[in-house]
Design an enzyme around this catalytic site. Structure first.
Site, PDB file in Angstrom:
ATOM      1  N   LYS A  13      58.671  24.470 -35.202  1.00  0.00           N
ATOM      2  CA  LYS A  13      58.321  24.112 -33.824  1.00  0.00           C
ATOM      3  C   LYS A  13      57.132  23.148 -33.790  1.00  0.00           C
ATOM      4  O   LYS A  13      57.170  22.114 -33.141  1.00  0.00           O
ATOM      5  CB  LYS A  13      57.966  25.373 -33.010  1.00  0.00           C
ATOM      6  N   ARG A 127      53.398  26.239 -46.690  1.00  0.00           N
ATOM      7  CA  ARG A 127      52.739  25.438 -45.643  1.00  0.00           C
ATOM      8  C   ARG A 127      51.261  25.217 -45.969  1.00  0.00           C
ATOM      9  O   ARG A 127      50.581  26.128 -46.422  1.00  0.00           O
ATOM     10  CB  ARG A 127      52.854  26.151 -44.292  1.00  0.00           C
TER      11      ARG A 127
HETATM   12  P1  AP5 Z   1      51.684  30.268 -33.974  1.00  0.00           P
HETATM   13  O1  AP5 Z   1      50.640  29.368 -34.493  1.00  0.00           O
HETATM   14  O2  AP5 Z   1      52.521  29.812 -32.857  1.00  0.00           O
HETATM   15  O3  AP5 Z   1      52.585  30.719 -35.202  1.00  0.00           O
HETATM   16  P2  AP5 Z   1      54.138  31.107 -35.267  1.00  0.00           P
HETATM   17  O4  AP5 Z   1      54.886  31.319 -34.047  1.00  0.00           O
HETATM   18  O5  AP5 Z   1      54.115  32.221 -36.207  1.00  0.00           O
HETATM   19  O6  AP5 Z   1      54.807  29.801 -35.719  1.00  0.00           O
HETATM   20  P3  AP5 Z   1      54.338  28.903 -36.871  1.00  0.00           P
HETATM   21  O7  AP5 Z   1      53.277  27.984 -36.402  1.00  0.00           O
HETATM   22  O8  AP5 Z   1      54.046  29.733 -38.061  1.00  0.00           O
HETATM   23  O9  AP5 Z   1      55.698  28.125 -37.182  1.00  0.00           O
HETATM   24  P4  AP5 Z   1      56.253  26.744 -36.643  1.00  0.00           P
HETATM   25  O10 AP5 Z   1      57.588  27.024 -36.043  1.00  0.00           O
HETATM   26  O11 AP5 Z   1      55.274  25.994 -35.819  1.00  0.00           O
HETATM   27  O12 AP5 Z   1      56.510  26.000 -38.022  1.00  0.00           O
HETATM   28  P5  AP5 Z   1      55.826  24.689 -38.656  1.00  0.00           P
HETATM   29  O13 AP5 Z   1      56.234  23.482 -37.886  1.00  0.00           O
HETATM   30  O14 AP5 Z   1      54.387  24.895 -38.909  1.00  0.00           O
HETATM   31  O15 AP5 Z   1      51.038  31.665 -33.553  1.00  0.00           O
HETATM   32  C1  AP5 Z   1      50.083  32.292 -34.388  1.00  0.00           C
HETATM   33  C2  AP5 Z   1      49.607  33.580 -33.775  1.00  0.00           C
HETATM   34  O16 AP5 Z   1      48.997  33.328 -32.501  1.00  0.00           O
HETATM   35  C3  AP5 Z   1      50.670  34.635 -33.483  1.00  0.00           C
HETATM   36  O17 AP5 Z   1      50.980  35.414 -34.627  1.00  0.00           O
HETATM   37  C4  AP5 Z   1      49.983  35.447 -32.398  1.00  0.00           C
HETATM   38  O18 AP5 Z   1      48.992  36.293 -32.938  1.00  0.00           O
HETATM   39  C5  AP5 Z   1      49.276  34.369 -31.585  1.00  0.00           C
HETATM   40  N1  AP5 Z   1      50.131  33.855 -30.517  1.00  0.00           N
HETATM   41  C6  AP5 Z   1      50.616  32.579 -30.404  1.00  0.00           C
HETATM   42  N2  AP5 Z   1      51.369  32.449 -29.308  1.00  0.00           N
HETATM   43  C7  AP5 Z   1      51.370  33.658 -28.694  1.00  0.00           C
HETATM   44  C8  AP5 Z   1      51.998  34.159 -27.523  1.00  0.00           C
HETATM   45  N3  AP5 Z   1      52.772  33.395 -26.753  1.00  0.00           N
HETATM   46  N4  AP5 Z   1      51.784  35.462 -27.201  1.00  0.00           N
HETATM   47  C9  AP5 Z   1      51.001  36.257 -27.952  1.00  0.00           C
HETATM   48  N5  AP5 Z   1      50.402  35.854 -29.091  1.00  0.00           N
HETATM   49  C10 AP5 Z   1      50.584  34.564 -29.463  1.00  0.00           C
HETATM   50  O19 AP5 Z   1      56.630  24.644 -40.055  1.00  0.00           O
HETATM   51  C11 AP5 Z   1      56.412  25.637 -41.048  1.00  0.00           C
HETATM   52  C12 AP5 Z   1      56.435  25.013 -42.446  1.00  0.00           C
HETATM   53  O20 AP5 Z   1      57.758  24.530 -42.728  1.00  0.00           O
HETATM   54  C13 AP5 Z   1      55.520  23.795 -42.615  1.00  0.00           C
HETATM   55  O21 AP5 Z   1      55.005  23.794 -43.908  1.00  0.00           O
HETATM   56  C14 AP5 Z   1      56.454  22.594 -42.402  1.00  0.00           C
HETATM   57  O22 AP5 Z   1      56.004  21.451 -43.119  1.00  0.00           O
HETATM   58  C15 AP5 Z   1      57.767  23.115 -42.980  1.00  0.00           C
HETATM   59  N6  AP5 Z   1      58.956  22.604 -42.286  1.00  0.00           N
HETATM   60  C16 AP5 Z   1      59.120  22.459 -40.950  1.00  0.00           C
HETATM   61  N7  AP5 Z   1      60.361  21.985 -40.662  1.00  0.00           N
HETATM   62  C17 AP5 Z   1      60.989  21.839 -41.868  1.00  0.00           C
HETATM   63  C18 AP5 Z   1      62.308  21.418 -42.247  1.00  0.00           C
HETATM   64  N8  AP5 Z   1      63.219  21.029 -41.331  1.00  0.00           N
HETATM   65  N9  AP5 Z   1      62.625  21.411 -43.556  1.00  0.00           N
HETATM   66  C19 AP5 Z   1      61.713  21.803 -44.487  1.00  0.00           C
HETATM   67  N10 AP5 Z   1      60.466  22.221 -44.201  1.00  0.00           N
HETATM   68  C20 AP5 Z   1      60.093  22.247 -42.896  1.00  0.00           C
HETATM   69 MG    MG Z   2      53.298  26.353 -35.198  1.00  0.00          MG
END
Ligand code: AP5
Ligand code: MG
Ligand code: ZN
Length: 215
Positions: A13, A127
């Site tokens: 995302k 990541r």
């Molecule tokens: P948040 O920071 O939003 O973390 P998350 O939802 O766990 O999502 P991520 O950021 O880990 O994943 P992403 O989908 O953004 O993936 P990314 O692009 O980085 O939230 C963190 C915390 O905050 C929560 O645990 C909670 O405590 C709190 N919080 C946040 N929102 C909340 C809410 N609404 N309510 C309550 N609490 C909340 O990609 C991941 C990795 O994969 C990267 O290394 C990237 O380079 C790689 N990658 C991405 N796409 C590809 C692809 N197509 N192929 C290969 N690798 C890829």
């Molecule tokens: Mg994220």
């Protein structure tokens, strides 16, 4: 355009939102990023949120919803936004509907990032994020040109505290059913588009552009 990115941790995302929002000239609003910034600044919000982020639990809805409302009322969101990581619970989806009503806006697209959980555990383990500007990398799929250094600002790349395997598995568990509930909710409204998020970065981007009708 008012867009929501929905999907489990690690589905991409943040990576995709950053680029697409830049191209569309609208803000990328990520609740996780706002919390991390508040924590690093030591603000009241940061103090409330820290224990939840560290353990991979969700921050309570009353804290999160108020914060999002304030952010969506800022002027830069007037012509559209990408909300990344909100809503994440059913009460948050209801709160968002109410905020949109109050601001006389509508959610136009809900994009669901779908991928098998095994893929997500590997992605989060590899990541790396910039400690200065927050840019996201992956040691295999999207490495920086110089190991450990951000291409964009020269900052040091670090691992997110909550990307340790144990916490990742917990985050998936915490979010699994809630995410599915939101998928059902938005699907019934005919607003949901599913993106196959286990494909390459370029292919996911292509699907997204088709979904939002951007050239
Ligand atoms: P948040 O920071 O939003 O973390 P998350 O939802 O766990 O999502 P991520 O950021 O880990 O994943 P992403 O989908 O953004 O993936 P990314 O692009 O980085 O939230 C963190 C915390 O905050 C929560 O645990 C909670 O405590 C709190 N919080 C946040 N929102 C909340 C809410 N609404 N309510 C309550 N609490 C909340 O990609 C991941 C990795 O994969 C990267 O290394 C990237 O380079 C790689 N990658 C991405 N796409 C590809 C692809 N197509 N192929 C290969 N690798 C890829
Ligand atoms: Mg994220
Ligand atoms: Zn950087």
């Amino acid at each position: 355009m008012n867009i929501v990115f929905l999907g489990l941790p690690g589905t991409g995302k943040g990576t995709q939102a950053e680029e697409l929002a830049g191209e569309m000239g609208i803000p990328h609003i990520a609740t996780g990023d706002i919390f991390r910034q508040a924590i690093s600044q030591g603000s009241e919000l940061g103090k409330k949120a820290k224990q939840y982020l560290d353990s991979g639990e969700l921050v309570p809805d009353e804290v999160t919803c108020g914060m999002v409302k304030e952010r969506l009322m800022q002027e830069d969101a007037a012509s559209g936004f990408i909300l990344d990581g909100f809503p994440r619970t059913f009460p948050q989806a209801e709160a968002l509907d109410q905020i949109m009503d109050e601001l006389d806006k509508e959610l136009e697209k809900i994009i669901f990032f779908s991928a098998p959980e095994q893929v997500l555990v590997k992605r989060l383990a590899g990541r790396r994020v910039c400690s200065e500007c927050g840019a996201t990398y992956h040691i295999e799929h999207n490495p920086p040109s110089q190991e450990g250094i951000c291409d964009k600002c020269g900052g040091k790349l670090i691992q997110r505290e909550d990307d340790q395997e144990e916490t990742v598995i917990h985050r998936l568990k915490v979010n699994r059913d809630k995410t599915q509930q939101l998928v059902d909710y938005y699907r019934k409204q005919g607003k949901l588009t599913t993106v196959e998020a286990d494909r390459s970065l370029e292919e996911v981007k292509k699907q997204l552009k088709e979904a939002v009708g951007s050239p």
